[in-house]
Structure formats: C-alpha cells, structure tokens
Design a protein around this motif. Structure first.
Motif: not given
Lengths: 256, 288
Positions: A242, A245-246, A248-254
């Motif tokens: 988890r 995943e969090d 990775e999500k932060k990275k893609s948001k950036k």
C-alpha cells in the motif's frame, strides 16, 4: 590453474587464494537468503522459507536457533545459519556448550561478541587443519548484551567476523545488501515497526511469491524472541504494498 | 620427472618422446585381448544418431539429410529449459532424430539401456519452416565423443549458408577475472563468435583469455574451421542446477535475429518456465 591448488585446504595458491575456503563460500550461496537488521531497540531476523517436502515435519526445519537463554529471558543470543545444514548443527551444538561452560566458569552469560568470536575461531581452525574441510556456513548472530545495546554479527566460512548494522547472507545476498545500503537510514530504523518493514522489503527483493515464503523473528530488549505468524507477515506485506502504491501515485501526480 | 606439492615424484609428460626406448617396444606389443577391449570400449562410446520412434539409425548426418538455415543448440539444463519454455512452446516442433551416447558421466553402466533424460541429444525442426533446427542436449559429451557428434550432426562437408547459435552455462568461477568471484553480478551473459558471424551479439563479448570448454567449444571450433557463422552465448552463473534466475539471464537473446521470429508469447513462456522450475524442484535438505 585453480585445480592444482584447491585439493588441500592447507595449500595457498601463488596469488594468495585459499580455494577451499572460497569454495565453502560458494556453498553458502546455495542456501536461502537471510537478512538481519539492527534497530535502536530491536533486532530483526528474516529468512526465505524453502519449500518443505510434503511428508516432512516442518517443525524440524528450523533456521533461527537460540544459542543461550538466560533464566528470565532477558539476555538471549540467537543465530541464523545459511549453508550446509549438517555443518550448522555441529557448530550450534559446540556454541551452546560453550555458552553453558562460560556461565558455569564466569557466572555470567556470554556476550554476543564473545560467542561470535568463539564460532569464528572454530571456523578458522578448520581452514588450517590438514584432512578437514572448512564449515560451509555463514551465520548471523544477534542478541542484546548486558548493557541493553542490540548487536548483530556475521561470520563466514573463513572464520572472519564483523559487527553490522544490517546484513544479508545466502543466495542473492549481494542484491539484498545493495538494497539495505540504499534504504538503511536513521529514519528507516527509527521505530521497531519501520525496522521490521525494512527487513521484509529487503527479502521481497529476492524472494519469489512474496510473503508466504518469508519467516520473520524479532527480539526486543528484555523480551523473548517473537516469531511472526504467516498472518502477521501478510499484514506487513500488504502495508508495504500500500505504501509503495501511495508513493507511486504521489510521483505520478508530481509529473502530471 | 617432476615433484608435486606433496613431495611425490611423478613422471612428467614429454612431447619430445620417451627417454626409455625399451619401454616403447614393450608398449608396441599389444595383445589380441587389449585390441578386443579397445574395440569394445570404442563400440560402447560410439555416438549413434537415430530416429527414436523407429529406433533406426540415420544413414547420413543430420544436416546432410535436411537443409538447414538456422540451428540453435542448447547445451546444459538451464539452456535447455530456456529453449523449452520460450522457443518450443511458441510453435510446433517435430522431432527429427536424437544422438544417443554413453560415457563415464552417465549414471548407468549399462550402455544398452540408457534413459532419455541422461543420454540423449534431441533434434527438432519447426513444422512450418523445416529449415529451422533446434537441439536440446542435456547429457555430457566427452572429449573423445565430440568429434563423432559433430560428424554425425554436421557431416564431413557442412553447408556454409546456415547460422548456428549455441546456448550454454558455466560456473562463475570459470570466468577469468582479477576480481573476486563473489563480487561478480552473476548470472551474466557473454558471447563468443566465429569470424564469419556478421550479426549483432546481444551482450558483451567474452574477454581474453576467452576460453570455453566441452561441446560448445567443439561446435564453435568446427564452425570456425568450416567458415560457418556461429555465435556462442555463455551464461556464467553461481547455481549450476536448474534455476529460474539463470534461465532468465538468457532473455536478452530473444531480441537476436536468430530467435526473433521464433518466440511469440513471452509472458506465457515465463509462466511455463516457472511451472517447469517448481516441477523440477528436488526437496533437498543438504542446504538450508
């Protein structure tokens, strides 16, 4: 070239190799992966579980062994060995006898360093005797000393031993060690839970099919060894996934 | 004469000839029994090329019987597992023959009844493109049998318009380097090619001293002599038995010209490989 200098343990090659000792180190790589992490108040031991034959009693396949239990379990030294199982059994028996002998003579339990030095000296003797081969095992020795400081030592077939903050032995140890070098930070071991997660993450780098092939044990100051159940390990693995995943999500948001 | 490290004195071999002429004369007197024993041993160690279904020998060498444009040879358990999972599962392959041989490495002393797993090299060709050949060799071919194997497979005058790819594994301690073997990133792939090979290699070339051994070396030397383009992909590994990570180290070869058209579904092949590994896992208690 090697074939002329590797038949006898007592023969050095012209370029200074003791081939039998190096070959013993190769034997260690045939075992599974084990990792040890020294936290501030905790020591974590993780090992890859090897599949056990259907009819074999799983309880008899133990990798994490106690070398010495103090009466109130306050000080205890544990060892995890990787390599030739039979060699490990012999070394552990000798170490256990030494622990008791020390207690009888000096009336104090052994320190982690003392017993590590004993095991390492024993291993070194077998690299110098004629007619004997080196022990094909590496060991991670952990415990808490009198002073309450956690210790982690590693020995190898040549008889050398060193203290480590975190280390791995066995198959793919290099990969796990590289992972630990990148991820072992003061924040990573700040609390016990983080140290446990670091050990599991390190093993997941090399263990196939995830959490069900991992065995984990922790030792906290003044507490007995705690073996994690499969459920507890699964919970940790789920949390790690988890967090991944969090992140990775932060990275893609950036990047977006 | 030479002294070993243990103080024993042994007779060192001398290419200039033996000093003792009397000994030579004695050796020349070979009894009929010696000749018979030698004949029987030669017969036992003969490499036979046959059709398994009918158990009949092939009259000519394999590549004289069939025309070949591409020949991929896998030698050793890990290379064979790689070809089985990635190439053989991606098409229809027909067995065209097998090489049966016996040597001291075989577990059985009975050379007449050999099990396929230990004493056969199996040859296949692709059904839709019969000029593409594959060889799965899991048995050990001894030095004296290698030339026979080459003759039976390639023939005495091989065609030059084919391309040979050989896959095999060696232990990482065979890799000549000044670094400690423990610090090498095994498994890793190295390549060695003949002069006539013009294609692209999928990994770095094996550095000097670039020594290879056994059947792969024999095939490569044969191709070099007969000017056949050939490339050997050698995987140096620290696990000599069947191992997933070692087999996966061959994956860069999937992009090479010789294997490109032959591999269809890589994810499915990876699954098949994993199943092969678990099926072959011998529960050993020696190592913990």
């Amino acid at each position: 070239m090697a074939s002329r200098y590797d038949r006898a343990i007592t023969v050095f090659s012209p370029d200074g190799h003791l081939f039998q000792v190096e070959y013993a180190q190769e034997a260690v790589k045939k075992g599974s992966t084990a990792v040890g992490i020294r936290g501030t108040n905790i020591v974590v031991l993780g090992v890859e579980k090897k599949s056990v034959a259907k009819l074999q009693d799983e309880r008899t396949v133990r990798k994490i062994c106690a070398l010495d239990d103090h009466v109130c379990m306050a000080f205890a030294v544990f060892i995890i060995f990787i390599g030739l199982t039979a060699d490990a059994r012999v070394v552990i028996n000798r170490a256990r006898v030494e622990c008791q002998s020390h207690k009888l003579t000096v009336e104090d339990p052994v320190t982690v360093e003392y017993i590590t030095r004993f095991i390492a000296t024993l291993k070194q003797k077998y690299t110098q005797s004629n007619g004997r081969r080196p022990f094909g095992i590496s060991a991670l020795i952990v415990g808490f000393d009198d002073d309450g400081i956690p210790r982690l030592y590693q020995t190898d077939p040549s008889g050398t031993y060193h203290a480590w903050k975190a280390n791995a032995i066995g198959r793919s140890a290099k990969t796990v060690r590289e992972f630990l070098e990148k991820n072992y930070t003061e924040e990573a071991i700040a609390n016990d839970n983080e140290a446990i997660k670091l050990a599991i993450r390190a093993l997941l780098e090399v263990v196939q099919s995830g959490g069900k092939n991992i065995e984990l044990a922790i030792i906290r100051r003044n507490q007995p060894l705690k073996m994690f159940s499969a459920k507890e390990i699964e919970l940790q693995v789920t949390e790690i996934e988890r967090e991944k995943e969090d992140a990775e999500k932060k990275k893609s948001k950036k990047t977006v | 004469m030479a002294a070993t490290f243990f103080g024993e004195v042994v007779k060192a071999p001398c290419r200039a000839g033996t000093e003792d002429e009397e000994e030579e004369d004695e050796r020349k007197k070979e009894t009929p029994e010696d000749r018979e024993v030698r004949r029987q041993l030669a017969r036992k160690r003969e490499v036979q090329l046959l059709r398994r279904q009918t158990d009949t020998s092939l009259e000519v060498s394999l590549l004289e019987k069939y025309s070949c444009s591409k020949f991929i040879i896998a030698i050793g358990g890990n290379a064979v597992a790689f070809l089985s999972s990635f190439v053989m599962n991606s098409g229809v392959w027909e067995e065209v023959g097998c090489a049966k041989l016996w040597n001291e490495w075989c577990r059985t002393t009975d050379s007449a009844h050999l099990s396929p797993s230990e004493a056969f090299c199996v040859f296949y060709h692709q059904k839709c493109n019969p000029s593409v050949f594959l060889c799965q060799c899991s048995c050990y071919v001894a030095e004296d049998q290698q030339y026979q194997w080459l003759e039976k497979v390639f023939g005495s005058c091989p065609r030059k318009n084919m391309q040979i790819t050989i896959l095999t594994c060696r232990h990482v301690t065979d890799y000549k380097t000044s670094e400690c073997t423990g610090s090498l990133p095994s498994p890793f792939l190295k390549a060695l090619k003949t002069q006539n090979f013009r294609g692209r290699v999928c990994c770095s070339l094996l550095e000097q001293p670039n020594i290879v051994h056994d059947l792969p070396a024999a095939v490569l030397s044969y191709c070099q002599v007969w000017k056949i383009p050939a490339v050997l992909y050698l995987c140096y590994t620290d696990v000599m038995k069947l191992d997933l990570i070692t087999v996966e180290a061959f994956k860069p070869i999937l992009s090479s010209r010789s294997l490109k058209g032959l591999v269809k579904n890589i994810p499915q092949s990876t699954e098949i490989l994993k199943k092969l590994m678990t099926a072959n896992e011998i529960q050993s208690n020696i190592y913990t």
